[in-house]
Structure formats: C-alpha cells, structure tokens
Write an enzyme that holds these catalytic residues in place. Structure first.
Site, mmCIF file in Angstrom:
data_model
loop_
_atom_site.group_PDB
_atom_site.id
_atom_site.type_symbol
_atom_site.label_atom_id
_atom_site.label_comp_id
_atom_site.label_asym_id
_atom_site.label_seq_id
_atom_site.Cartn_x
_atom_site.Cartn_y
_atom_site.Cartn_z
ATOM 1 N N HIS A 1 5.415 5.805 11.583
ATOM 2 C CA HIS A 1 4.950 5.764 10.189
ATOM 3 C C HIS A 1 3.999 6.951 10.038
ATOM 4 C CE1 HIS A 1 3.633 4.422 6.386
ATOM 5 N NE2 HIS A 1 3.325 3.177 6.638
ATOM 6 N N ARG B 1 0.796 -1.224 0.000
ATOM 7 C CA ARG B 1 0.000 0.000 0.000
ATOM 8 C C ARG B 1 0.833 1.281 0.000
ATOM 9 N NH1 ARG B 1 -2.889 -3.714 1.789
ATOM 10 N NH2 ARG B 1 -0.973 -4.242 2.826
HETATM 11 C C1 NCD Z 1 2.065 -0.973 8.155
HETATM 12 C C2 NCD Z 1 3.570 -0.825 8.315
HETATM 13 O O1 NCD Z 1 4.326 -1.040 7.369
HETATM 14 O O2 NCD Z 1 3.935 -0.419 9.408
HETATM 15 N N1 NCD Z 1 1.669 -1.140 6.829
HETATM 16 C C3 NCD Z 1 1.315 -0.016 6.113
HETATM 17 O O3 NCD Z 1 2.150 0.765 5.746
HETATM 18 N N2 NCD Z 1 0.014 0.182 5.880
HETATM 19 C C4 NCD Z 1 1.438 -1.935 9.058
HETATM 20 C C5 NCD Z 1 1.966 -3.341 9.143
HETATM 21 O O4 NCD Z 1 2.893 -3.716 8.432
HETATM 22 O O5 NCD Z 1 1.401 -4.083 9.930
#
Ligand code: NCD
Length: 313
Positions: A140, A62
């Site tokens: 994030h 994503r």
């Molecule tokens: C998340 C991440 O990479 O921290 N994914 C994301 O970017 N939507 C969540 C995850 O990996 O569980």
C-alpha cells in the site's frame, strides 16, 4: 521545469514503494508541504479539468475519501466503482476489461484489489498512470509515503530513529510498504508480534540485514522507540478462521505501556483501529494517528499534482 526536465513523478505508476528512490520520496514530501501552504486559488489550478478514476474491489474509507477530497482540492473531479456489485463486474465483466475501459475515461487511476500483483498488472494494461491503493497483503505504497511524511513532520527527521512496528505483520500490506520505505533510511526497526503473525520471510530480503530485530512483547523494546506503528489483525486475509480466533486480542497499546516509553514517542496507525489501541490513548500527546489520516489528503493531492503536471515540484 528544472532544466527542462519534468518532475520525477510525472506520468509515473505508483505500484510499489520499492520503485522509488529516497530523493523521489523527498520530492513528494516537499510538494506536500508546498501544497498545504498554497493559496486556495493557485491550488485549484493544479488539476483543473482533470479526472481521477477509482476502482475499489475492497472496502475503504480513508484511502478512497482522501484521494477524492485531494483531487477536488486541486481543482479536479473523481468518478469510480466503489462497490463492484453495482457495476458491470456483477454482470461478469473481468478486471482487465474494467481497467482498460475506465483508463480511457480518466487521467489517472487509483486501484484497490484483494489480489497481490493486481496493481502491477493493471498498470501494464492501463493507458493512464495507475496508483496502487492496496494489493492484497502485498503493498500500500501511498500509505507508506504518508507514514514517512508524518514521521518526518513530527520528529524533524527519519534517519537515526528507532521504529517499532507492532501487530499483524504477516498480512498487513501497509507494514511491507513501510518497511521497504524505511530501509531507504538509516533506521532501526523493531518488529513486535505474536509468533503466528510474524513478517513473511520473503520481505526480509528487501530490508537491510543489520537494521531489524524481532520480538513477541512490546515490553522488550518500548523504552528505545521513537515511533510505534500499530496495525489491526487483518481478519479478512486469514485462510483459517480458527487461526484468527487464536490470535485475536493478543496485543494492544494502552496508557500504562506508553508510560514506560520516551515522552516524545509518537504512535501511528494506518486505521481502521479495532481494539489494538485503547481509546484512552487518543487524548495523549503521543497519539498521532488521526493527524496521520488527515495529512493523507494533502500528501495525495501532492502526488496527483506531480503525476499530472510535468512542471510542478
Ligand atoms: C489499511 C489497508 O487498507 O491496508 N487501511 C488504510 O488504507 N489506511 C489498513 C487496514 O485495513 O488495516
């Protein structure tokens, strides 16, 4: 440009959500709605001739694809390293040299790395703005912007809401960014996890003391929640695999749990989901996680447009 001043995101690094004021987050949300409603031709001019560089040292679906489609949708292009084994990293090139070189080719960089602190370090050596797309178990920030945007869009407000955050609170970086973002608002937070996966205590310094409570079962709080945010167990971050085996499958959301909640409750998840939201939930009106993922494209398009254009807001 407002009174000759550039927008507050212009040229900025996005390393931690803690670096942003509430008013700056709201600028991003307004720009997202604006970009979503913009005629295609106008939208395509926002990053015409501009280049986005992606350096991903960890898997992504994503985040990477939404950044790429976002850049394309505002008229720009992307280049990147998705798999370090096919780049000069495999020949022994270090992270520092990779960031310096790629930042010389592009207008803005998006970086994902397994180490905490990697994005902050990259921002300090890059010629161009750096966006943190995940730094170890630390943060994030663009996911949190998207989480708040989705909450605001679906509930019409953020202040006054009770938000349950359930799952791997120890290692989920999205949880930390979300908590720091929510603490800029007047929200009640219910942290739900098995004892082994409780929030790291250092993060509690950054969230308002009276705003959160900790629980081991969702039953204790489900009836008061307006938002339920779920995360998967971050298997790859466990120092000891036997510890992972102990907590695997220890929490989940299904229809019978949601029947005990408010009918307007919304369920969010940064995805990928493993087994913590049962597929039967997908067809319920509470399930907003696929909408959330979809909104990521326009939110990231708005963010890129703001970083690249002083007079966009
Ligand atoms: C998340 C991440 O990479 O921290 N994914 C994301 O970017 N939507 C969540 C995850 O990996 O569980």
């Amino acid at each position: 440009m407002l009174g000759g001043l550039p927008n507050p995101l212009f040229g900025r690094d996005i390393v931690s959500i803690r670096d942003f004021r509430r008013s700056e987050l709201e600028t991003i949300f307004q720009a997202t709605t604006k970009i979503s409603n913009m005629p295609y031709k106008e939208r395509r001019q926002l990053a015409e001739g501009r280049l986005l560089g992606l350096i991903f040292y960890e898997p992504s679906s994503r985040t990477k694809l939404s950044f790429e489609s976002a850049m394309y949708s505002i008229g720009g292009s992307s280049i990147g390293i998705a798999d370090p084994s096919t780049s000069s990293v495999e020949k022994g090139e270090n992270f520092t040299d990779t960031v310096i070189v790629v930042s010389g080719y592009v207008d803005v960089l998006v970086i994902r790395h397994s180490r905490e602190g990697a994005a902050r370090y990259a921002a300090s050596i890059s010629e161009k703005p750096v966006i943190n797309a995940g730094s170890g178990a630390e943060e994030h920030p663009t996911q949190a912007m998207l989480d708040l945007y989705t909450i605001h869009r679906e509930k019409g407000r953020i202040d006054g809401l009770t938000v349950g955050i359930m799952g791997d609170l120890r290692y989920s970086r999205t949880v930390y960014s979300l908590l720091y973002a929510l603490s800029k608002y007047d929200t009640k937070i219910r942290l739900i996890s098995p004892p082994e996966l409780r929030l790291r205590s250092d993060a509690l310094l950054d969230i308002r003391k009276d705003s959160w409570t900790q629980h081991t079962s969702i039953d204790e709080v489900i009836s008061e929640l307006d938002v339920l945010y779920v995360t998967r167990i971050q298997k790859e971050r466990f120092p000891d695999p036997t510890e992972y085996q102990r907590v695997k499958g220890s929490y989940y959301v299904d229809t019978s749990i949601l029947e005990r909640g408010k009918s307007e409750l919304i369920v969010l998840h940064p995805l990928p989901r493993v087994d913590e939201i049962k597929p039967e939930v997908d067809r319920l009106p509470q399930a907003k996680y696929f909408l959330q993922a979809k909104l990521g494209k326009d939110l990231r398009a708005a963010l890129l447009a703001l970083i690249l254009n002083p007079d966009f807001e």
